[in-house]
Design a protein around this motif. Structure first.
Motif, PDB file in Angstrom:
ATOM      1  N   LEU A  46       0.834  -1.207   0.000  1.00  0.00           N
ATOM      2  CA  LEU A  46       0.000   0.000   0.000  1.00  0.00           C
ATOM      3  C   LEU A  46       0.870   1.259   0.000  1.00  0.00           C
ATOM      4  CD1 LEU A  46      -2.788   1.269   0.066  1.00  0.00           C
ATOM      5  CD2 LEU A  46      -2.672   1.242   2.561  1.00  0.00           C
ATOM      6  N   ILE A  47       1.958   1.234   0.777  1.00  0.00           N
ATOM      7  CA  ILE A  47       2.852   2.403   0.793  1.00  0.00           C
ATOM      8  C   ILE A  47       3.397   2.654  -0.608  1.00  0.00           C
ATOM      9  CG2 ILE A  47       5.035   3.323   1.675  1.00  0.00           C
ATOM     10  CD1 ILE A  47       4.538   1.818   4.251  1.00  0.00           C
ATOM     11  N   PHE A  48       3.751   1.565  -1.302  1.00  0.00           N
ATOM     12  CA  PHE A  48       4.294   1.713  -2.650  1.00  0.00           C
ATOM     13  C   PHE A  48       3.271   2.325  -3.601  1.00  0.00           C
ATOM     14  CE2 PHE A  48       4.649  -0.260  -6.906  1.00  0.00           C
ATOM     15  CZ  PHE A  48       5.781   0.415  -7.326  1.00  0.00           C
ATOM     16  N   VAL A  49       2.054   1.749  -3.591  1.00  0.00           N
ATOM     17  CA  VAL A  49       1.024   2.238  -4.522  1.00  0.00           C
ATOM     18  C   VAL A  49       0.661   3.684  -4.195  1.00  0.00           C
ATOM     19  CG1 VAL A  49      -1.367   1.931  -5.252  1.00  0.00           C
ATOM     20  CG2 VAL A  49       0.110  -0.055  -4.968  1.00  0.00           C
ATOM     21  N   ALA A  50       0.525   3.978  -2.910  1.00  0.00           N
ATOM     22  CA  ALA A  50       0.146   5.338  -2.524  1.00  0.00           C
ATOM     23  C   ALA A  50       1.255   6.327  -2.883  1.00  0.00           C
ATOM     24  CB  ALA A  50      -0.144   5.397  -1.024  1.00  0.00           C
ATOM     25  N   ALA A  51       2.511   5.913  -2.709  1.00  0.00           N
ATOM     26  CA  ALA A  51       3.619   6.815  -3.051  1.00  0.00           C
ATOM     27  C   ALA A  51       3.697   7.029  -4.555  1.00  0.00           C
ATOM     28  CB  ALA A  51       4.948   6.245  -2.536  1.00  0.00           C
ATOM     29  N   LEU A  52       3.388   5.982  -5.311  1.00  0.00           N
ATOM     30  CA  LEU A  52       3.399   6.104  -6.766  1.00  0.00           C
ATOM     31  C   LEU A  52       2.326   7.106  -7.222  1.00  0.00           C
ATOM     32  CD1 LEU A  52       5.160   4.641  -8.845  1.00  0.00           C
ATOM     33  CD2 LEU A  52       3.284   3.044  -9.210  1.00  0.00           C
ATOM     34  N   ALA A  53       1.116   6.953  -6.687  1.00  0.00           N
ATOM     35  CA  ALA A  53       0.030   7.860  -7.061  1.00  0.00           C
ATOM     36  C   ALA A  53       0.297   9.262  -6.528  1.00  0.00           C
ATOM     37  CB  ALA A  53      -1.299   7.320  -6.525  1.00  0.00           C
ATOM     38  N   GLY A  54       0.799   9.323  -5.297  1.00  0.00           N
ATOM     39  CA  GLY A  54       1.081  10.633  -4.712  1.00  0.00           C
ATOM     40  C   GLY A  54       2.175  11.355  -5.475  1.00  0.00           C
ATOM     41  N   GLY A  55       3.188  10.597  -5.914  1.00  0.00           N
ATOM     42  CA  GLY A  55       4.279  11.203  -6.676  1.00  0.00           C
ATOM     43  C   GLY A  55       3.788  11.820  -7.974  1.00  0.00           C
ATOM     44  N   LEU A  56       2.813  11.165  -8.588  1.00  0.00           N
ATOM     45  CA  LEU A  56       2.217  11.708  -9.815  1.00  0.00           C
ATOM     46  C   LEU A  56       1.561  13.057  -9.531  1.00  0.00           C
ATOM     47  CD1 LEU A  56       1.704  10.890 -12.791  1.00  0.00           C
ATOM     48  CD2 LEU A  56      -0.501   9.998 -12.058  1.00  0.00           C
ATOM     49  N   GLY A  57       0.831  13.113  -8.427  1.00  0.00           N
ATOM     50  CA  GLY A  57       0.204  14.377  -8.037  1.00  0.00           C
ATOM     51  C   GLY A  57       1.242  15.436  -7.703  1.00  0.00           C
ATOM     52  N   PHE A  58       2.292  15.035  -6.978  1.00  0.00           N
ATOM     53  CA  PHE A  58       3.359  15.987  -6.629  1.00  0.00           C
ATOM     54  C   PHE A  58       3.996  16.566  -7.882  1.00  0.00           C
ATOM     55  CE2 PHE A  58       4.244  13.675  -2.380  1.00  0.00           C
ATOM     56  CZ  PHE A  58       3.285  14.454  -1.759  1.00  0.00           C
TER      57      PHE A  58
END
Lengths: 221, 204
Positions: free
Chosen positions: A129-141
């Motif tokens: 979950l940390i990986f998926v959330a960081a991947l999606a969050g990084g896109l937003g960032f």
């Protein structure tokens, strides 16, 4: 379309080199994972409590670090003129730049995030979950940060301006992303947070390029 | 394909200051115009207004093709080369990588880039990083994209400044070739162009 691909390949190569590219991610998380125990104390219980949150903090700050040069370099060396007179509109140029930035800096950060969190004592069950959330969050960032990078063009101390502009834009993904991971750790429903995070990032992908292109046109005039 | 450029009664402001007003110019296929004027008269701003970056305070810029007026955005994105004070080269990439990108982005082909490399004698520089090149070498690298990707209107801002005498003459030959092929050149200069060109004074 060939014009877009030509540009995307170049942007990827530039993003890979800019600010250390993927190595920056590893260095940044190594710093966080090392300094945090020194700052808050090394008791495992205390570290585990802040492990996931600190991974998000590192992700947001590392994204910020490489954003400053996203448009500024092209603006200063005249390449933005060339990009504005190409076959693809500036919106597509901004999209290509942010996507390349995400692949070169955001994606490696997403790989490093679960490692750092686990090193600090987070449960290994949270890693996917940390990986998926960081991947999606990084896109937003990347796509919200690009807006700040474009708006700060031509200003002195652009880096400071970027940080001030993107800080409020970075808040929602941090809240949703860290919230989802916390919820999973506490046995609560984490899907809502993850979906809100993905929605935010996709909205940034859809709308960000228009804002960036407008800001670039303003800087060019 | 742009066959003529018409600048009508153009005025450009920078901040609160009016740089120039009432500037008019007609440029047809095969013609070169040397834009002259004192420092700060607005030569660069005029070129950037033609390229669509600076919004004019009054007047307009029209591009015409064989079949009448062209859409300005399309004319610019497919038919205009702008070479400003900066060469738009990334210092950390090799000369060849940058040349190939600039050529392909502006609509040229790899073969065109290779031909331009030979034509501007860039072969020995291709493997070097751009940061190792001199100002004159960088300018030649930037000029190569004009030769390699066919766009009718060249907007040049002090194109010859960093070049030595022999290179200026060589670039004069390239400009003459471009004009002979139906191209148009609008160049802001202080020194005379190495080809026959009409003079237009700005802010007189």
């Amino acid at each position: 379309m060939t014009g877009f691909l030509v540009l995307f390949r170049r942007e990827l190569a530039l993003a890979w080199g800019r600010g250390g590219g993927p190595l920056l991610a590893l260095a940044f998380f190594a710093c966080t994972a090392t300094l945090l125990p020194l700052a808050v104390g090394s008791q495992p219980a205390r570290l585990a409590a802040v492990a996931t949150g600190s991974a998000w903090l590192a992700l947001a700050l590392a994204s910020l670090l490489s954003l400053e040069r996203l448009f500024a370099q092209d603006y200063e060396d005249g390449a933005l003129d060339l990009l504005a007179l190409g076959p693809a509109p500036l919106e597509a140029v901004a999209f290509a730049k942010c996507l390349a930035q995400w692949l070169a800096a955001g994606a490696p950060l997403a790989f490093a995030a679960p490692l750092a969190a686990i090193a600090l004592g987070a449960s290994t069950a949270l890693a996917p979950l940390i990986f998926v959330a960081a991947l999606a969050g990084g896109l937003g960032f990347s796509f919200t940060g690009g807006i700040g990078a474009a708006l700060s063009l031509g200003g002195r101390r652009g880096g400071v301006l970027i940080a001030v502009i993107v800080l409020p834009l970075f808040a929602p993904p941090v809240i949703f992303g860290a919230g989802a991971v916390e919820a999973m750790a506490g046995g609560l429903d984490w899907r809502t947070g993850l979906m809100l995070l993905c929605a935010y990032s996709l909205a940034a992908v859809a709308l960000g390029p228009f804002a960036m292109a407008a800001a670039c046109r303003n800087a060019l005039s | 394909m742009i066959s003529s450029l018409h600048i009508e009664d153009l005025a450009v402001d920078r901040g609160d200051r009016r740089l120039f007003a009432g500037f008019g110019l007609d440029l047809r296929a095969g013609e070169a115009v040397a834009l002259v004027g004192r420092n700060g008269a607005g030569k660069t701003s005029l070129l950037r207004a033609v390229a669509g970056f600076v919004r004019p305070a009054a007047g307009r810029v029209r591009f015409a093709g064989a079949a009448g007026d062209l859409d300005p955005d399309e004319a610019r994105s497919g038919g205009v080369h702008l070479l400003g004070h900066h060469d738009g080269l990334k210092t950390t990439r090799t000369a060849w990588e940058e040349l190939l990108f600039q050529v392909r982005w502006t609509g040229g082909s790899r073969a065109g880039a290779e031909a331009a490399r030979e034509r501007l004698d860039l072969g020995p520089l291709c493997d070097l990083e751009v940061r190792k090149l001199s100002a004159g070498q960088r300018r030649r690298l930037a000029l190569a994209r004009l030769v390699a990707s066919p766009r009718a209107l060249w907007l040049l801002d002090e194109p010859l400044a960093p070049l030595d005498a022999a290179r200026r003459a060589a670039f004069g030959a390239l400009m003459a070739e471009h004009l002979a092929g139906g191209g148009l050149i609008l160049a802001a200069v202080h020194d005379p162009l190495p080809i026959a060109a009409r003079e237009a004074e700005i802010g007189a």
